[in-house]
Design an enzyme around this catalytic site. Structure first.
Site, PDB file in Angstrom:
ATOM      1  N   ASP A 264       0.873  -1.173   0.000  1.00 48.05           N
ATOM      2  CA  ASP A 264       0.000   0.000   0.000  1.00 48.05           C
ATOM      3  C   ASP A 264       0.913   1.227   0.000  1.00 48.05           C
ATOM      4  OD1 ASP A 264      -2.096   1.769   0.047  1.00 48.05           O
ATOM      5  OD2 ASP A 264      -3.176   0.768   1.657  1.00 48.05           O
TER       6      ASP A 264
HETATM    7  C1  BGC Z   1      -5.042   3.328   0.075  1.00 47.63           C
HETATM    8  C2  BGC Z   1      -5.188   2.352  -1.077  1.00 47.63           C
HETATM    9  C3  BGC Z   1      -5.022   3.075  -2.388  1.00 47.63           C
HETATM   10  C4  BGC Z   1      -3.674   3.780  -2.400  1.00 47.63           C
HETATM   11  C5  BGC Z   1      -3.368   4.524  -3.684  1.00 47.63           C
HETATM   12  C6  BGC Z   1      -3.791   4.177  -0.040  1.00 47.63           C
HETATM   13  O1  BGC Z   1      -3.833   5.213   0.867  1.00 47.63           O
HETATM   14  O2  BGC Z   1      -5.039   2.624   1.300  1.00 47.63           O
HETATM   15  O3  BGC Z   1      -6.427   1.708  -1.005  1.00 47.63           O
HETATM   16  O4  BGC Z   1      -5.142   2.181  -3.450  1.00 47.63           O
HETATM   17  O5  BGC Z   1      -3.644   4.701  -1.329  1.00 47.63           O
HETATM   18  O6  BGC Z   1      -4.217   5.608  -3.838  1.00 47.63           O
END
Ligand code: BGC
Length: 751
Positions: A264
């Site tokens: 993530d």
């Molecule tokens: C989130 C993800 C997301 C990623 C990219 C993160 O903060 O937890 O779900 O895909 O950001 O935007």
């Protein structure tokens, strides 16, 4: 061919040979690309390989131009392709053609209980991802909804693993059949936003396997999910991005995953941990999986073979997903009419009729004046909630939907009724702040707005109160403090009920709310969700009776928050804030902290999952706690007659069939649910568990035979002593019904 008689024989032979050579499972099909992949790896320098292990831009990781390997382009889902950002951040790139279809959010999709619609939803996401030139969709988001207050409950699907898994599987197939890879997220046990970057989710192995991993397992094993996003949190002591048990033992070992794992965003924590324990791509930055990898190979701490293996896993996906040529991508508007229709179909089947006293709904033909009260009727819900937002091409709000459907014959008047909670502000304060935005979430009703709304309600034939939360309240990055209706809505709704007893409540939210004050005064209640681009259209269709509501709750509405399992057991919020007594004394006495010595050691936030399997309705049923609305609940405008169920036990599954009749005056869908309980089992089980379900469409008066199956595999438990799945044969009570608290028939079988 000399002898034509041999031709069919030859063809059959070739077919048999081909079938024998075609890999059987979706993951094996990915691995079948290895000869091509290895030929590419053989031509790559170490630097080129390592460049693939971290981000290139905020939403891409590198390919190798000289070898014809395209960069990997990622796009946020899970409920619409996110607006294009600048290369190195999330700020808008200011494009014109990147307005996408806003699909109903996760809990709305789950409320359809429809595998078919989940597949269609995935298809829509896949089509629009490709129009934008994206290879990997960052979705679906499939964590179990453990906490009613969870900030991402609206993105996730359900509190139940069987329902979540069936929908995750179909969403995954839908996307991947369009030639885009999914990235299922957030692996794993990311059930809270509080301290999400550091919290250690402490969960026992049986619960982990049976509840929290189920949706991921089906998406990977049956759906062939090509990539996985590791969650921010820790599970049983280790960060998910370097968790040997999750990534190497379970995902790759037990499930045979052949694709790649992305952290993530900002969720990578070390070079050695990530490299040794299963991560492929650091998102974002290169601090851990950039130069330090090259340095570690130089010192002998890591090997180039390990890098090759990681690159192999990435390249399998890169080759399986055909890159969209640059001159084709982004030449058309992202949002497509066929996808808008999918969004509408999902919205239509997601709305849950929680209550309908006196048949107040559908609205009577005699209604000539409707008062729509509440800011959620005009609030657009496509963006907000931090990450997962969509720049929708258009969004039909509840008020717009009602006005359009009402036409000229019915007067629709609107009053805001309450102020909205603004949430956290990013960037500078607005020059012209909206006066209808309240200062505090628990601010009482605004007297002026209340008086205006009550006056309108008095004059109307019917009042439609549109309340609920918003995406500043339910949002990524924080959990709700409680599930109360914000900004004085309870006070308002009581005043409206006094002014006009013909009061329909529509709740626009992603998660459950506390209805103890609202429910007694509101004869009809709909859960309307954050329902996408056509949400208002679908809502109006249900209100006016063009279609019968057919959604069922994918999670429990607790009467009060404290009744829900993690709260009842004191597992959430984390009470381990208190430092250990001895440690504190030791620091004070021995290290002179009393004299302003050492700072307190940073605390490791934990979340204990001691409720085990008793998540959601499993807890309420087992403990005999009555919820406000039970899991699976949802009424219709018609009645369904459940005929006698026949049950039998096959070689691999328990089978149930029964006739279902729509005895009402309009076409409607019913979602039938089959639960089991296990009398006399030695292994401990919840009072009942969902094991099969089906959405059945029936014309007025129509009868169909419904067939449901429970594969034995879904009756297994994780045997911690054997460290494997096990099946305890014995008696099984089959509970067939319309909701977890509306069981119509029981039968017992031995298997
Ligand atoms: C989130 C993800 C997301 C990623 C990219 C993160 O903060 O937890 O779900 O895909 O950001 O935007």
């Amino acid at each position: 061919m000399k002898n034509p008689r041999f031709f069919p024989v030859l063809l059959a032979g070739v077919a048999v040979l081909l079938a024998a050579c075609t890999p059987k499972t979706p993951q094996a099909r990915l691995a079948a690309l290895d000869p091509k992949v290895d030929a590419l790896i053989a031509q790559m320098t170490l630097e080129e390989k390592v460049a693939m292990l971290h981000s290139k831009t905020n939403m891409s990781s590198a390919g190798i131009e000289r070898l014809g390997i395209a960069d990997v382009h990622y796009a946020d889902g899970p409920f619409g392709i996110r607006e294009e950002g600048v290369p190195n951040g999330f700020q808008s790139a200011g494009w014109q053609l990147d307005s996408a279809t806003y699909f109903p959010t996760g809990s709305a999709l789950a409320a359809t209980w429809s595998e078919e619609l989940a597949y269609a939803y995935g298809t829509g996401m896949g089509i629009e991802a490709r129009l934008r030139g994206k290879d990997v969709l960052l979705g679906p988001a499939i964590n179990i909804q453990r906490l009613p207050v969870g900030g991402r409950t609206y993105e996730y699907l359900s509190e139940d693993p069987i329902l979540s898994a069936a929908l995750s599987l179909n969403y995954t197939k839908g996307v991947q059949d369009q030639g885009t890879a999914v990235c299922i997220k957030h692996f794993a046990v990311n059930n809270q936003e509080t301290n999400r970057g550091s919290v250690d989710a402490q969960v026992d192995e049986r619960t982990l396997r049976e509840i929290y991993l189920k949706p991921f397992e089906r998406a990977v094993v049956e759906g062939g999910a090509m990539s996985v996003m590791s969650a921010y949190n820790k599970v049983n002591g280790d960060y998910c991005s370097e968790n040997e048990h999750l990534l190497n033992e379970i995902l790759r070992g037990d499930w045979g995953f052949k694709g790649f794992v992305v952290s993530d965003w900002g969720g990578t924590h070390s070079t050695m941990g990530a490299m040794l324990h299963g991560l492929n791509v650091q998102m974002t930055g290169s601090r851990y999986l950039g130069q330090p990898v090259i340095d570690s190979i130089a010192t002998g701490a890591l090997t180039e073979q390990l890098v090759d293996e990681k690159v192999r896993q990435i390249l399998r996906v890169r080759l399986a997903v055909e890159a969209v040529p640059d001159d084709v991508a982004n030449t058309k508007m992202t949002s497509q009419p066929e996808c808008q229709q999918i969004a509408r179909a999902v919205a239509e089947k997601s709305i849950v009729l929680l209550k309908n006293e006196g048949g107040l709904l559908p609205l009577s033909k005699d209604v000539k004046k409707i008062a729509v009260i509440g800011q959620n009727a005009v609030l657009k819900t496509q963006s907000g909630g931090v990450g997962a937002g969509v720049k929708a091409l258009y969004e039909i709000t509840p008020l717009m939907g009602i006005q359009r459907r009402a036409g000229d014959a019915v007067e629709v008047a609107y009053a805001p009724g309450y102020k909205n909670f603004p949430g956290r502000r990013w960037g500078p304060a607005a020059a012209d702040p909206d006066p209808l935005v309240a200062a505090a979430i628990d601010e009482p009703a605004d007297p002026e707005l209340l008086a205006e709304a009550v006056a309108l309600a008095r004059e109307a034939d019917v009042v439609i109160f549109v309340g609920g939360t918003n995406k500043s309240i339910e949002t990524e990055g924080s959990d709700r403090a409680d599930i109360d209706l914000p900004t004085g809505q309870n006070e308002l709704v009581k005043a409206l009920a006094e002014a006009n007893p013909k009061l329909v409540t529509v709740l626009i939210s992603g998660g459950p709310t506390d209805l103890r004050e609202l429910e007694p005064v509101s004869p009809a209640i709909l859960q309307g969700w954050w329902n996408g681009t056509e949400g208002g259209t679908a809502l109006a269709e249900v209100l006016f009776g063009d279609i019968a509501p057919s959604g069922k709750l994918p999670f429990t509405f607790p009467a009060k928050l404290e009744d829900s399992p993690a709260f009842a057991l004191g597992n959430f919020p984390d009470r381990s804030r208190e430092e250990d007594l001895f440690t504190r004394q030791y620091r004070n006495e021995m290290l002179g902290a009393a004299a302003g010595g050492l700072p307190a050691a940073p605390r490791q936030p934990v979340s204990q999952y001691t409720e085990g399997q008793l998540v959601g309705y499993r807890w309420f049923d087992t403990k005999g706690v009555k919820p406000m609305y039970a899991f699976g609940h949802g009424l219709s405008y018609v009645d369904f007659e459940y005929g006698t169920m026949k049950a039998s036990v096959g070689r691999k599954a328990v089978k149930v069939s029964f006739p279902l009749t729509n005895t009402g005056a309009m076409d409607a869908d019913e979602v039938v649910q089959l639960y089991v309980s296990r009398p006399g089992a030695k292994v401990e089980w919840p009072a009942k568990e969902l094991k099969a379900f089906a959405r059945v469409s029936l014309k007025s008066g129509e009868q169909k035979t419904v067939r449901l199956e429970i594969p034995f595999d879904d009756l297994r438990y994780w045997n911690v002593d054997k460290n494997g799945w096990d099946l305890e044969h014995g008696r099984l009570t089959l509970l067939l019904g319309a909701a977890s608290d509306d069981i119509r028939q029981q039968a017992e079988v031995s298997f």
